[in-house]
Design an enzyme around this catalytic site. Structure first.
Site, PDB file in Angstrom:
ATOM      1  N   THR A 270       4.614  -7.824   1.808  1.00  0.00           N
ATOM      2  CA  THR A 270       3.962  -9.210   1.620  1.00  0.00           C
ATOM      3  C   THR A 270       4.508  -9.883   0.507  1.00  0.00           C
ATOM      4  O   THR A 270       3.794 -10.326  -0.242  1.00  0.00           O
ATOM      5  CB  THR A 270       2.647  -9.165   1.666  1.00  0.00           C
ATOM      6  N   LEU A 273       2.751 -13.294  -0.952  1.00  0.00           N
ATOM      7  CA  LEU A 273       1.608 -13.143  -0.225  1.00  0.00           C
ATOM      8  C   LEU A 273       0.607 -12.246  -0.831  1.00  0.00           C
ATOM      9  O   LEU A 273       1.026 -11.228  -0.883  1.00  0.00           O
ATOM     10  CB  LEU A 273       1.631 -13.183   1.130  1.00  0.00           C
ATOM     11  N   HIS A 380      -3.264  -1.173 -16.030  1.00  0.00           N
ATOM     12  CA  HIS A 380      -3.439  -0.399 -15.019  1.00  0.00           C
ATOM     13  C   HIS A 380      -4.253   0.623 -15.075  1.00  0.00           C
ATOM     14  O   HIS A 380      -4.418   1.499 -15.901  1.00  0.00           O
ATOM     15  CB  HIS A 380      -2.088  -0.238 -13.988  1.00  0.00           C
ATOM     16  N   ASP A 390      -0.096   7.474 -19.933  1.00  0.00           N
ATOM     17  CA  ASP A 390       0.013   6.368 -18.860  1.00  0.00           C
ATOM     18  C   ASP A 390      -0.842   6.536 -17.484  1.00  0.00           C
ATOM     19  O   ASP A 390      -0.480   7.419 -16.783  1.00  0.00           O
ATOM     20  CB  ASP A 390       1.708   6.551 -18.481  1.00  0.00           C
ATOM     21  N   GLU A 428      -0.275   0.183  -9.778  1.00  0.00           N
ATOM     22  CA  GLU A 428       0.983  -0.181 -10.665  1.00  0.00           C
ATOM     23  C   GLU A 428       2.227   0.460 -10.600  1.00  0.00           C
ATOM     24  O   GLU A 428       3.237   0.202 -10.655  1.00  0.00           O
ATOM     25  CB  GLU A 428       0.157  -0.455 -12.436  1.00  0.00           C
ATOM     26  N   GLU A 429       1.766   2.162 -10.467  1.00  0.00           N
ATOM     27  CA  GLU A 429       2.936   2.845 -10.724  1.00  0.00           C
ATOM     28  C   GLU A 429       3.893   2.663  -9.562  1.00  0.00           C
ATOM     29  O   GLU A 429       4.917   3.199  -9.405  1.00  0.00           O
ATOM     30  CB  GLU A 429       2.436   4.430 -10.773  1.00  0.00           C
ATOM     31  N   GLU A 440      -0.808 -13.825  -6.961  1.00  0.00           N
ATOM     32  CA  GLU A 440      -0.334 -14.178  -5.583  1.00  0.00           C
ATOM     33  C   GLU A 440      -1.576 -14.699  -4.930  1.00  0.00           C
ATOM     34  O   GLU A 440      -1.728 -15.932  -4.481  1.00  0.00           O
ATOM     35  CB  GLU A 440       0.391 -13.422  -4.746  1.00  0.00           C
ATOM     36  N   HIS A 558       4.925  10.707 -16.684  1.00  0.00           N
ATOM     37  CA  HIS A 558       4.971  10.955 -15.393  1.00  0.00           C
ATOM     38  C   HIS A 558       4.957  12.370 -15.001  1.00  0.00           C
ATOM     39  O   HIS A 558       5.520  12.564 -13.581  1.00  0.00           O
ATOM     40  CB  HIS A 558       5.997   9.904 -14.738  1.00  0.00           C
TER      41      HIS A 558
END
Length: 748
Positions: A270, A273, A380, A390, A428-429, A440, A558
């Site tokens: 999207t 949007l 986030h 993180d 977010e990741e 948006e 991560h």
């Protein structure tokens, strides 16, 4: 005579009585007039002229507690919480509970939901990487899971290492080593080896994750492996017997960096949007910027087994890494003396894309004077595994800030001048999705009303020094806040004084000051606010001493080892760096929300534009003059910006702000708030999704100057095409006119 005397006496008494009555009446009228005037003034009169309360800031600083930060992090990291997982839902409920607390919560908190396209490994059919011989017999299998050192790695919700948005598929071919997977790496490798039909192994760094696969596919590579080299992350250390976690902060041999392999931020189906249920979605095959070939990350233990067995020429010196062998390019394939001689590497990838429900958690403290002006603070919430650093270090800090400010509001001690919006972003990741969808959905409202955005993603990489990147106009408020907070481990040294020891620069105006970075690129949730909306922003954290380690980032990044145990033992024992970040970020937040005049300094912005201009003149002016392209309009625009910034500063300094009309203060604040919007051009970077800010857009040139000019010049200088030189001229005009527009925004 007696009658006359009596009459005179009566007249005298009457005159004196009249005069006394008049005096009393006059005094009464005056008292009544001024008394009524004072008592009948609207309640907002005092509020509208009120400036930031320094005593309140000191109270805030004193109430940010290490114990609360520790317990926040402990709770947030109890289970893995990858986006949309059961653990993610637990963190949604936890944040909501905190923000709806009757004693320390916000005015209002709610979840904001989007239907987003994410990528996951198939839990029933794990991804596999093997070495197979000509008969397809398996000679070697890459680990599917990281080694368990604590109960955290054994949690059933720990997701298998994978490359998000890699396509499912099966690829088999001879192995080659392609360094960091940059275009220049594949170009050099292709001069020696026919890369068609090969599998490439690359190390992290130097190029975006997904772009490595895109670069590889351009040369006919059919599959890609990515690993973390111990030279880039561990200062060469590799043994989990006594060198890596659980003995230190270094990455264990089986640790694997997960990550999104998409190039663009926001929901991929999207673009531009908000991803609601009924939103139009592009076909999956039209998604750009994701790997076109099967891709899989692996640990350096397995990578060393593969790389040290490669045949072929030795790789260049700057391609060599931390393994105890010479890194060869590949024959392609393995050495004749290797157990893998004449064998292939095979990737069996079963990733699947899904449209799933993802939640932001939003909260607000409503402003008392300018509720239609927003200061936004975001972090986030989702992680790849437990995510202690993180992003949960940042979530822990945000929750402590809201606890302290929420209690002040609930007790009636404080209410900000402007509204404060808190965002706990989801997904977010996978590509900054929660924050991008929010911008948006509320594009116009946020564009018109947002004063600034504060992003604290990873709050603590380590506990050595502050690191901040921001629009230059925020430099002064960052410095002021940092000077009021004690540095971790020091009684009489401020965060500012500690920071300047680690990284500094010489400013023509201020002398030696800490170095504040720029918000180029899209490394965290500030991206949509900076590049899409042009909102003045900051991203900040505590970090490590780069003179003592070559680590690309904190080593457990991560992986399944980014846990509460890791954070509390090796990153920030005592949570004092978390506290310093919370105090500094909260101080900035209060100043943005409460200052009568926004604490933005446009003269500092002028200095940054002048630095960019000087670099551009040095690098490009001679060649551009040879093409009859003048840099004069750009130089004039920067000079005009400097003039208007200084003139606005004179207006501010000469004004008695507390006694000015509210409309004059509002006018100046609108100039300061909207100045960065003038740098937006929606047509400047048609091939870069979401990038509209012509000063801070990402650049592939690596030059510290205007990105459009730098990238177009590099292209023209390489191709020598007249059409490419015209693009350089175009970007010069875009930047010059944007700067002129920003200067006009500052003009009286």
């Amino acid at each position: 005579i007696q009658r006359r005397l009596k009459l005179w006496k009566m007249l005298k008494e009457a005159l004196i009585g009249t005069l006394c009555g008049a005096v009393v009446l006059t005094i009464g009228i005056l008292i009544g007039h001024f008394g009524i005037q004072k008592n009948s003034a609207p309640s907002w009169v005092n509020d509208v002229a009120k400036d930031v309360d320094e005593a309140l800031i000191q109270q805030f600083l004193s109430e940010v507690e290490t114990f609360q930060l520790q317990e926040n992090l402990r709770e947030l990291t109890k289970v893995p919480h990858m986006a949309t997982s059961p653990g993610d839902e637990e963190t949604v409920e936890y944040v909501l509970k905190k923000w709806q607390d009757p004693e320390t919560g916000l005015d209002e908190a709610w979840r904001q939901e989007y239907e987003v396209y994410l990528s996951f490994p198939n839990p029933k059919t794990p991804n596999k990487v093997t070495v197979v011989n000509s008969l397809d017999s398996v000679l070697f299998t890459v680990r599917e899971r990281e080694v368990n050192y604590t109960a955290d790695q054994n949690d059933p919700q720990v997701v298998q290492p994978f490359a998000a948005y890699s396509p499912a598929g099966h690829a088999k071919g001879k192995l080659v080593f392609a360094n960091q997977g940059k275009p220049s790496d594949f170009k050099l490798l292709n001069e020696t080896i026919d890369l068609r039909g090969t599998i490439a192994i690359t190390r992290y760094g130097g190029e975006g994750r997904g772009q490595k696969a895109i670069n590889a596919a351009a040369y006919g590579v059919v599959g890609l492996l990515v690993y973390t080299d111990p030279l880039d992350m561990n200062d060469g250390l590799m043994s989990d017997t006594n060198e890596t976690y659980p003995h230190s902060w270094y990455l264990p041999p089986t640790g694997v960096e997960r990550g999104s392999y998409s190039r663009d931020f926001g929901d991929l189906l999207t673009p531009y949007l908000a991803a609601k249920v009924d939103t139009y979605r592009i076909p999956h095959e039209d998604i750009a910027g994701i790997p076109p070939i099967p891709t899989q990350p692996i640990g350096f233990e397995d990578a060393s087994t593969l790389i040290c067995a490669l045949a072929g020429k030795a790789a260049p010196n700057d391609w060599q890494g931390g393994f105890n062998c010479i890194y060869n390019l590949g024959g392609p394939g393995f050495k004749p003396t290797s157990p893998f001689n004449n064998s292939d590497v095979k990737l069996d990838i079963y990733n699947e894309g899904k449209i799933v429900n993802s939640s932001n958690v939003m909260g607000v403290i409503r402003g008392s004077v300018e509720p239609d002006r927003y200061v936004i603070y975001g972090n986030h919430r989702d992680s790849w595994v437990h995510g202690a650093i993180d992003p949960s270090s940042g979530t822990a800090v945000m929750l402590e800030i809201t606890r302290v400010l929420g209690r002040m509001v609930k007790q009636g001690k404080w209410r900000p001048r402007r509204s404060i919006i808190f965002g706990s972003w989801g997904a977010e990741e996978f590509g900054l999705i929660g924050s991008a969808e929010y911008t948006e959905e509320y594009f116009t409202k946020l564009s018109e009303r947002t004063v600034g955005y504060i992003n604290v993603d990873i709050s603590v990489f380590a506990n050595a020094t502050l690191r901040a990147s921001a629009m230059p106009s925020m430099q002064s408020v960052i410095f002021r806040a940092a000077k009021q907070v004690s540095a971790p481990g020091f009684d009489s040294t401020s965060v500012y004084d500690n920071w300047i020891r680690y990284t500094n620069r010489t400013s023509p105006t201020h002398g030696i000051i800490p170095r504040v970075g720029y918000l180029n690129g899209a490394g965290s949730d500030y991206a949509a606010f900076v590049h899409y909306l042009g909102i003045t922003s900051i991203d900040m954290s505590y970090t490590y001493d780069r003179s003592k380690t070559n680590a690309r980032i904190y080593p457990a990044y991560h992986t399944a080892y980014d846990t509460f145990d890791y954070a509390s033992r090796f990153i920030d024992p005592g949570f004092v760096a978390h506290q310093a970040v919370g105090r500094t970020a909260g101080n900035i937040l209060i100043r943005l929300a409460d200052s009568l005049l926004l604490p933005f300094n446009c003269k500092d912005y002028a200095e940054s534009l002048e630095d960019y201009l000087n670099t551009a003149v040095t690098l490009y002016q001679k060649d551009l003059e040879a093409k009859n392209i003048s840099m004069g309009p750009l130089s004039q625009a920067v000079a005009n910006f400097r003039k208007e910034a200084e003139q606005l500063d004179k207006v501010i300094q000469s004004s008695d702000l507390a006694n000015e009309t509210p409309l004059k203060i509002r006018k100046i604040n609108d100039q300061l708030m909207l100045m960065d919007r003038a740098f937006l051009n929606p047509l400047a970077f048609p091939n870069e999704y979401g990038f509209r800010h012509v000063i801070w857009a990402s650049s592939s040139s690596g030059k510290p100057t205007f990105p459009g000019i730098a990238d177009s010049f590099a292209q023209a200088n390489s191709s020598h095409l007249a059409s490419d030189w015209k693009k350089v001229h175009y970007h010069l005009s875009v930047v010059a006119q944007a700067i002129e527009g920003a200067a006009d925004m500052l003009k009286e």
